[in-house]
Design a protein around this motif. Structure first.
Motif, PDB file in Angstrom:
ATOM      1  N   TYR A 266       0.837  -1.207   0.000  1.00 39.95           N
ATOM      2  CA  TYR A 266       0.000   0.000   0.000  1.00 39.95           C
ATOM      3  C   TYR A 266       0.873   1.259   0.000  1.00 39.95           C
ATOM      4  N   LEU A 267       1.909   1.265   0.828  1.00 41.11           N
ATOM      5  CA  LEU A 267       2.765   2.448   0.911  1.00 41.11           C
ATOM      6  C   LEU A 267       3.553   2.653  -0.370  1.00 41.11           C
ATOM      7  N   ALA A 268       3.987   1.545  -0.998  1.00 38.31           N
ATOM      8  CA  ALA A 268       4.717   1.669  -2.263  1.00 38.31           C
ATOM      9  C   ALA A 268       3.845   2.351  -3.311  1.00 38.31           C
ATOM     10  N   ALA A 269       2.559   2.006  -3.330  1.00 39.23           N
ATOM     11  CA  ALA A 269       1.662   2.587  -4.337  1.00 39.23           C
ATOM     12  C   ALA A 269       1.238   3.989  -3.961  1.00 39.23           C
ATOM     13  N   SER A 270       0.730   4.159  -2.737  1.00 36.57           N
ATOM     14  CA  SER A 270       0.093   5.432  -2.411  1.00 36.57           C
ATOM     15  C   SER A 270       1.097   6.500  -2.013  1.00 36.57           C
ATOM     16  N   ARG A 271       2.163   6.116  -1.306  1.00 38.78           N
ATOM     17  CA  ARG A 271       3.095   7.129  -0.841  1.00 38.78           C
ATOM     18  C   ARG A 271       4.201   7.392  -1.858  1.00 38.78           C
ATOM     19  N   ASP A 272       4.752   6.306  -2.414  1.00 32.17           N
ATOM     20  CA  ASP A 272       5.898   6.483  -3.295  1.00 32.17           C
ATOM     21  C   ASP A 272       5.526   6.467  -4.780  1.00 32.17           C
ATOM     22  N   ALA A 273       4.218   6.325  -5.083  1.00 31.46           N
ATOM     23  CA  ALA A 273       3.744   6.313  -6.469  1.00 31.46           C
ATOM     24  C   ALA A 273       4.459   5.263  -7.315  1.00 31.46           C
ATOM     25  N   GLN A 274       4.794   4.120  -6.702  1.00 34.37           N
ATOM     26  CA  GLN A 274       5.459   3.024  -7.418  1.00 34.37           C
ATOM     27  C   GLN A 274       4.398   2.000  -7.812  1.00 34.37           C
ATOM     28  N   TYR A 275       3.587   2.377  -8.759  1.00 40.08           N
ATOM     29  CA  TYR A 275       2.437   1.521  -9.080  1.00 40.08           C
ATOM     30  C   TYR A 275       2.856   0.176  -9.648  1.00 40.08           C
ATOM     31  N   GLY A 276       3.819   0.201 -10.567  1.00 46.49           N
ATOM     32  CA  GLY A 276       4.266  -1.045 -11.184  1.00 46.49           C
ATOM     33  C   GLY A 276       4.823  -1.996 -10.148  1.00 46.49           C
ATOM     34  N   TYR A 277       5.636  -1.446  -9.248  1.00 43.87           N
ATOM     35  CA  TYR A 277       6.260  -2.267  -8.226  1.00 43.87           C
ATOM     36  C   TYR A 277       5.212  -2.837  -7.271  1.00 43.87           C
TER      37      TYR A 277
END
Lengths: 306, 438
Positions: A266-277
């Motif tokens: 969740y943090l990778a997507a929402s905070r760091d904008a790392q959607y692919g990861y």
């Protein structure tokens, strides 16, 4: 010819024609919803997971197609692997405790009759009706180092206090919330399956001299076995998804980002904008969950055959 | 209560007539046609402020959506920018997080709409935050969080402690307080889960954490100021002079209200939170003083938080959106109502001199014993180092800080080791994310 007179071919043919498309017509709404809300997001996640961010100088990153680079990154990401380790340890300890209590409660409840049974059934089930976020907030208060009534009692007794929100303990604080919430739910499932046992089995067992502990050990527990396996599978899947409880506890202390795989993703997507990861990790989690439940099911069946 | 508000309003209106000439108002562009704007902001009572804007621009309708602020707003904005639709016209973003959104390409460059001409309306250091390359302008400064010290006057009086002017005096006072109270009262609190709080203290000492360099970045989380500040605090923590309760937690408010913590370092928007979170507990006992200094006689300060208003590239009316952002943050009416209704400490230069800031009926000032606390903060605002930059990967840097500080508090890392680990792990993360950074 005689057949033709008995049942004319025309209506019969048309009935057959109807029967080949009608099921699909009835299924269509389901299939549509299935495609839109289930297949499409999964496929989109797979699609996203194949891209990686590339930057040149300042400004926005470009999403570049990179095959399985995100997956290999995930498999080398110690923080991500640690989150899997955390949740495995969590499940190994929490699921047996929770189901052990649930089985015990179900059996005890099954042997109690009348108003008491209804009362305790409701009481045990009650925590499940509380949303995970609310449960997290509630327990968060009980855990707060200085405000906690538990710690205040410990202090009054003269014993040392425990920081339930300390990063080394918080996994078990979450396990406690999950156990508190889900034990009653599992108990109801197990209890319902006990209620479905025909009474003549018990009667036969009693004639054979089985009573009390023996009745539980040789009759009730084996009959509960399929339900226990079912609740186990659901618990494995549920454990892989633990998210709300650790997330609610975050503002109250230091809860590691990778306490559970879902908080990390969740943090990778929402905070760091790392959607692919995030998508790649989510798909890996789905595979791991599938693997765990299949392996467990295989072992459970093997045991049953013996 | 209503009558009081009415009186205040009348007072405001009459004072605005007399002081109007001295207030520097923004030059607003003409906007033609009917326009609908959507605004995401977590400022309370913004919908009331917006009505004043609609009086100036009857053709513009503004809809305010409050998503709760911080992570909730950013997650939704990040998703909307990624999806290519669903973002508002105008959105509130804290300075530290601005670069990560500039980096998505989702924020409009406001120079086209005359933003650069508004530059002189704002406290100088804020402009560097919204215009990181000195050319493009990605937002209009809204509020700031210059740092000052809040303290319990009753505790200082009881234990005969003088208000410390330097960090040296602060450490001595901490020892004195600990001994006099038998360790029951902590001198201060280290917000172990809020890197911007720590950064603000290093910012005071001139600490630089990120810098743009050529086509890339330089990151120095383990700069000499950071080392100095963290070692200083770790010393106080180890001696038991200060606690490490997370900011904004019930635990903190309880301890501060109960007199277990004598001082803390808070941004200009902080006192409002003290008044609303502690209510009657310790009301009237608090005061504000300037930040203790590393060099006696200096007047340096840092900044924690504060925010800006950006226009997204999804806006259909960027001209109107820019006009709104400018009006909201620099016109006297808006600055005044934002301060009174939402506790926003103005980024507009002229706003710092508004009489509304010293209004004794406001809850924070009452909570701080009627002291003109905003005069202290206005002075602090002048002492904030102008050359301070954030990096687009700051959200990850912020999270990693919590991890290293947790290890430091558990005694697993020394302050220098914690900073080195913070630097290394954040650098790795930034590089993995494709940034050219050293």
């Amino acid at each position: 010819m005689s057949q033709g007179t008995l049942s004319p071919p025309r209506p019969r043919r048309s009935r057959r024609a109807v029967s080949s498309t009608t099921p699909w017509l009835f299924l269509a709404p389901f299939l549509l919803a299935f495609a839109v809300f289930y297949l499409a997001p999964v496929l989109y996640a797979v699609y996203l997971s194949l891209f990686i961010k590339k930057r040149v100088g300042f400004g926005p990153a470009k999403e570049v197609f990179a095959w399985f680079e995100q997956y290999s990154r995930a498999l080398q990401d110690t923080a991500f692997l640690q989150s899997l380790g955390n949740i495995a340890l969590f499940g190994l300890v929490q699921i047996p405790i929770m189901l052990g209590i649930a089985v015990a409660l179900a059996i005890v409840l099954d042997s109690v009759k009348g108003r008491a049974q209804r009362f305790f059934r409701t009481v045990f089930y009650l925590p499940y009706t509380i949303p995970a976020v609310v449960a997290g907030l509630l327990w968060g208060y009980l855990y707060s180092p200085n405000l906690s009534p538990i710690n205040q009692t410990l202090k009054a007794v003269g014993s040392g206090t425990v920081d339930m929100l300390s990063s080394t303990v918080v996994l078990w604080s979450v396990a406690n919330i999950v156990t508190w919430t889900w034990t009653g739910y599992n108990m109801i499932t197990l209890y319902a399956s006990l209620q479905n046992v025909p009474t003549d089995i018990y009667e036969a067992a009693k004639i054979d001299g089985a009573d009390g502990w023996n009745l539980t050990r040789y009759i009730k527990l084996p009959l509960l076995r399929p339900t226990i396996i079912l609740t186990f599978i659901f618990s494995i899947i549920g454990t892989m998804q633990v998210f709300s409880e650790p997330f609610v506890l975050r503002p109250l202390g230091y809860v590691p980002d990778n306490l559970t795989p879902n908080t990390y993703i969740y943090l990778a997507a929402s905070r760091d904008a790392q959607y692919g990861y995030a998508a790649a990790m989510a798909i890996l989690i789905a595979l791991v969950t599938f693997l765990f439940s299949t392996v467990f099911l295989r072992f459970a069946r093997l045991g049953g055959d013996r | 209560m209503k009558n009081v508000k009415l009186l205040v309003l009348i007072g405001l209106l009459s004072s605005s007539v007399t002081a109007q000439s001295s207030y520097q108002e923004p030059k607003l562009p003409k906007v033609s046609g009917n326009v609908n704007l959507t605004v995401w902001s977590w400022v309370p009572n913004l919908d009331k402020t917006v009505k004043e804007f609609e009086k100036i621009y009857p053709n513009i309708k503004v809809k305010v959506e409050n998503l709760g602020g911080g992570p909730a707003t950013y997650t939704k904005l990040q998703t909307a920018l990624k999806a290519g639709s669903g973002a508002p016209d105008v959105v509130q973003i804290e300075y530290g997080y601005l670069p990560s959104f500039i980096d998505t390409g989702g924020l409009a460059d406001l120079t086209k709409y005359g933003a650069n001409e508004a530059r002189n309306l704002f406290v100088p250091w804020t402009w560097g935050q919204v215009s990181p390359d000195g050319k493009s302008v990605y937002a209009i400064p809204q509020d700031t969080g210059p740092f000052a010290m809040v303290y319990r006057k009753d505790i200082f009086d009881k234990y005969k402690i003088a208000v410390p002017k330097t960090w040296n005096e602060y450490a001595k006072a901490a020892e004195q307080l600990s001994k006099a109270s038998g360790g029951k009262v902590k001198m201060g609190n280290f917000y172990s889960t809020f890197s911007p709080w720590f950064i603000a203290l290093a910012w005071q000492d001139g600490g630089q954490f990120f810098k743009r360099s050529g086509d890339g970045w330089v990151q120095t989380l383990d700069n000499s100021s950071a080392k100095k500040v963290l070692n200083y605090w770790n010393g106080l923590i180890k001696k038991g002079y200060v606690s490490t309760v997370p900011a904004f937690s019930a635990d903190y408010w309880n301890a501060a209200g109960a007199g277990q913590i004598a001082t803390n370092f808070e941004a200009a928007w902080g006192p409002g939170g003290y008044a609303s979170s502690m209510k009657t507990k310790s009301a009237g006992q608090w005061r504000v003083a300037s930040l203790p200094q590393w060099k006696a006689g200096a007047s340096a300060s840092g900044n924690w938080g504060g925010s800006s208003m950006a226009v997204t590239t999804q806006s259909k009316n960027p001209q109107a959106a820019a006009a709104f952002a400018l009006w909201l943050n620099s016109s006297r009416t808006a600055v005044e109502t934002n301060f009174k209704g939402g506790g926003l400490f103005p980024a507009a230069k002229a706003g710092l001199k508004l009489p509304a800031l010293s209004d004794k009926t406001s809850p924070p000032i009452k909570f701080f014993g009627g002291q003109d606390i905003n005069a202290v903060y206005a002075k602090a605002s002048e002492g904030v180092n102008v050359n301070f930059q954030w990096a687009p990967w700051f959200p990850a840097v912020d999270a990693n800080f919590n991890k290293q500080i947790d290890a430091m508090l558990k005694g697993k890392l020394t302050p220098d080791q914690a900073l080195a680990a913070w630097q290394k792990e954040s650098l790795d993360a930034a590089r993995k994310d494709g940034y050219t950074v050293r």
